[in-house]
Write an enzyme that holds these catalytic residues in place. Structure first.
Site, mmCIF file in Angstrom:
data_model
loop_
_atom_site.group_PDB
_atom_site.id
_atom_site.type_symbol
_atom_site.label_atom_id
_atom_site.label_comp_id
_atom_site.label_asym_id
_atom_site.label_seq_id
_atom_site.Cartn_x
_atom_site.Cartn_y
_atom_site.Cartn_z
ATOM 1 N N HIS A 291 7.543 9.551 -23.148
ATOM 2 C CA HIS A 291 7.696 10.460 -22.456
ATOM 3 C C HIS A 291 6.858 10.730 -21.823
ATOM 4 O O HIS A 291 5.936 11.219 -21.247
ATOM 5 C CB HIS A 291 7.104 11.601 -23.711
ATOM 6 C CG HIS A 291 8.258 12.384 -24.296
ATOM 7 N ND1 HIS A 291 9.295 12.197 -25.237
ATOM 8 C CD2 HIS A 291 8.927 13.631 -24.118
ATOM 9 C CE1 HIS A 291 10.561 12.844 -25.349
ATOM 10 N NE2 HIS A 291 9.590 13.846 -24.552
ATOM 11 N N GLU B 264 22.041 15.680 -19.180
ATOM 12 C CA GLU B 264 21.135 14.925 -17.632
ATOM 13 C C GLU B 264 22.388 14.401 -16.874
ATOM 14 O O GLU B 264 22.225 14.542 -16.589
ATOM 15 C CB GLU B 264 20.713 14.022 -18.488
ATOM 16 C CG GLU B 264 19.079 14.241 -18.952
ATOM 17 C CD GLU B 264 19.276 14.511 -19.853
ATOM 18 O OE1 GLU B 264 20.223 14.476 -20.939
ATOM 19 O OE2 GLU B 264 18.155 15.165 -20.482
#
Lengths: 332, 329
Positions: free
Chosen positions: B129, B60
């Site tokens: 998540h 990322e």
């Protein structure tokens, strides 16, 4: 080009002309005098914050940066004064930035660690270790995407080798064959930590090998060695062959920053490296190998002294940014 | 008017940008052959090719930073951060770099990278998540933070994002991709910093963003059944923040609650509540209620998970408890 080779072992004749040699000397000298003036102004309280001096490492900036083309980009770390000056930032703008004045390169908003001059592709000085690497990859991606032959020279210190961003950046640059040079200035210490204690790879230039990125190690105290090695590297990358990794062995003669009492290095080591001062040795080379007159070099020294003295005066006499600048250059 | 889903709205805005501007490209994890983790970029690789639809490693920091860098060189990258939870791995590039470069260069550089990401809980994905981290980013000067709740806004706000020269965090809620809504056929954009009044009412104001707008609307329906008319305000963007629309409503209703999915402690509702009391103190008939996510990592078990996220019932109960409205869920 061979992977993981040591450069600068074979000397070539007439590596630079007199004029080129004098220019390399001028760049190194300009950086040295600028840094000494910065240190002195810091001690007088006119420069705030952190001040990381490039003294001792001048041969890298002078050897590498002038080989770039006008449209190429540089991203670098917080020890960035030498890179900015070698790229052509005016000492006035750089010193005024260190003073936090309106005439500084970033109008006094960036400071020593964030020297930026978009007009000459000096895309910054970034002060989070490793942070300049993804940005450099992005600039290289932009060149690649636009289909031009511009390249990116991204400097990192040995401290950044341990950052995840370094490995992410190497990987992405490798798989996309991006035109970027990762140039590691290995001055042996990440702040106070010896690189040999904190990084598992002993021959640092070999870190590139598993990524399939060609690499070399060069003597960062020898401006001609850096220049010779980088000439090939720049050509390789500009021809679209993908990234390159360069390790230059160097030494900073001062502490990590002006705030560093510098107690972790022994005197014998410091003395060893100071004997290899890149400016003193190149001056001798100019005289002995290229036949430059001492008087010509003295004249150049005086020119640089005057230039930096003027830069300090310019910074001193420049106004602080207007308070209205607080809320400019921000939209979101 | 055509009716499209929230997902189709995002896809449409991306497609328009890819079609009209060569500087636009998309990169991220699984945006290529897979078609995007939430299927937003489905079919794009075949249509636009690998130069413009770029599959990245699971890294990322570098792909967000590369987006920021490419934007500094004048391109218009859209990076897809698979979920906002993973944006934490790119925090350095987002907060220390993309958000700062314009200011610390004295205006010489800017980085108009669009960072699309997926927020929110409620899908049984548990603690790592299911977070709603938009308030973290809204705290940072230099980033636009966009939180569409409807297909109309997803399309209009993403179109607007392409006109910006500074980084945009475009936060799509995972649970409303299938939500359908009308969008005009003629071109429109939704400006940043302009809240929407999603339902008009005069008795109490409910301020929300992202999926919580729909929770607030459900609560408003429950309230209406009990004779209380709630005005629902959708902030649409957290930075910039349109507080004037909120103030006008509060001056009319004199009662207000802020509903968000983010954790209550230090959440964005605290900012809204604070601004309301500064600007509307004399208009308030009671405390500003904050209704946020429970201060726990989101649990997996469905009953526990449901208990962490505000729903209409909880909104109504809190209105009774905090403001003293005579209503029951």
């Amino acid at each position: 080009m061979a992977n993981g080779k040591k450069a600068g072992s074979q000397k070539t004749a007439a590596r630079v002309t007199k004029a080129e040699g004098l220019e390399l000397y001028r760049i190194m000298k300009q950086i040295r005098v600028f840094e000494e003036a910065s240190a002195s102004q810091y001690m007088r309280g006119r420069i705030r914050g952190f001040l990381h001096l490039y003294i001792g490492e001048e041969a890298i900036a002078a050897g590498a940066i002038p080989l770039l083309a006008k449209q190429d980009y540089i991203t670098t770390h917080y020890r960035d004064h030498g890179h900015a000056l070698a790229r052509g930032m005016s000492p006035n703008a750089a010193m005024a930035e260190l003073f936090g004045r309106a005439t500084g390169s970033s109008k006094g908003k960036g400071g020593s660690m964030h020297l930026i001059d978009a007009n000459i592709g000096m895309m910054g000085g970034y002060a989070i270790v490793g942070g300049q690497l993804p940005l450099g990859v992005g600039l290289a991606l932009a060149n690649n995407y636009k289909g031009n032959d511009s390249i990116v020279l991204t400097f990192l210190g040995d401290g950044a080798l341990s950052e995840g961003e370094f490995h992410e950046a190497m990987n992405l640059a490798a798989i996309w064959k991006l035109p970027i040079i990762f140039f590691c200035e290995n001055n042996l210490y990440g702040m106070g930590a010896p690189v040999s204690e904190v990084f598992a790879v002993k021959d640092i230039y070999k870190i590139a090998e598993p990524y399939g990125i060609p690499s070399l190690q060069v003597d960062g105290m020898d401006v001609l060695a850096v220049r010779d090695a980088m000439r090939d590297v720049v050509r390789h990358v500009r021809q679209g062959n993908g990234p390159y990794f360069v390790e230059a062995l160097a030494y900073r003669f001062r502490g990590h920053s002006m705030a560093d009492p510098n107690e972790y290095r022994n005197k014998a080591e410091e003395e060893f490296w100071k004997q290899r001062d890149p400016i003193t040795s190149f001056r001798a080379y100019l005289v002995n190998e290229l036949g430059v007159a001492e008087a010509d070099i003295d004249a150049l020294d005086q020119e640089v002294d005057a230039e930096i003295e003027a830069a300090v005066k310019f910074a001193e006499e420049s106004p602080e940014p207007d308070l209205s600048e607080l809320h400019t250059d921000i939209t979101a | 008017m055509p009716v499209i889903t929230y997902r189709e709205a995002v896809t449409q805005a991306l497609t328009e940008a890819l079609d009209s501007d060569e500087r636009v490209f998309i990169m991220g994890e699984d945006v290529g052959g897979y078609g995007g983790s939430y299927a937003v970029t489905k079919g794009m690789l075949a249509k636009y090719g690998p130069k413009r639809i770029r599959e990245t490693p699971i890294a990322e920091s570098v792909f967000v930073g590369a987006g920021a860098g490419a934007a500094m060189a004048g391109l218009k990258p859209v990076v897809e951060i698979m979920t906002i939870n993973f944006s934490i791995l790119a925090m350095d590039q987002i907060v220390n770099h993309a958000a700062k470069v314009r200011y610390m260069s004295g205006g010489q550089l800017s980085s108009g990278v669009i960072m699309r990401t997926v927020t929110g809980g409620g899908a049984g994905l548990a603690a790592t998540h299911s977070q709603s981290l938009e308030p973290w980013y809204a705290h940072v000067p230099g980033i636009w933070v966009v939180t569409p709740a409807t297909p109309y806004d997803a399309l209009g706000l993403l179109r607007e994002a392409f006109t910006k020269d500074d980084p945009v965090l475009f936060s799509e809620h995972a649970l409303i991709y299938r939500l359908r809504g009308e969008v005009p056929e003629e071109h429109y954009t939704v400006p940043f910093g302009q809240a929407a009044i999603s339902r008009r009412g005069s008795d109490v104001t409910l301020v929300a963003y992202s999926r919580m707008v729909h929770v607030a609307l459900d609560a408003a329906q429950m309230l209406a059944n009990q004779g209380v008319e709630a005005e629902v305000i959708d902030l649409r963007t957290l930075r910039p923040l349109d507080m004037e629309t909120v103030f006008q409503s509060v001056r009319k209703t004199n009662r207000v609650a802020v509903v968000e999915e983010a954790w209550r402690t230090g959440g964005f509702a605290a900012e809204i509540a604070s601004q309301i009391q500064e600007a509307c103190f004399d208009y308030l008939d009671g405390p500003v209620a904050r209704i946020g996510g429970e201060d726990v990592p989101q649990p997996y078990a469905i009953n526990l998970e449901r208990a962490t996220i505000p729903d209409a019932k909880k909104v109504v109960n809190e209105l009774a408890k905090v403001i003293g409205l005579k209503v029951t869920a």
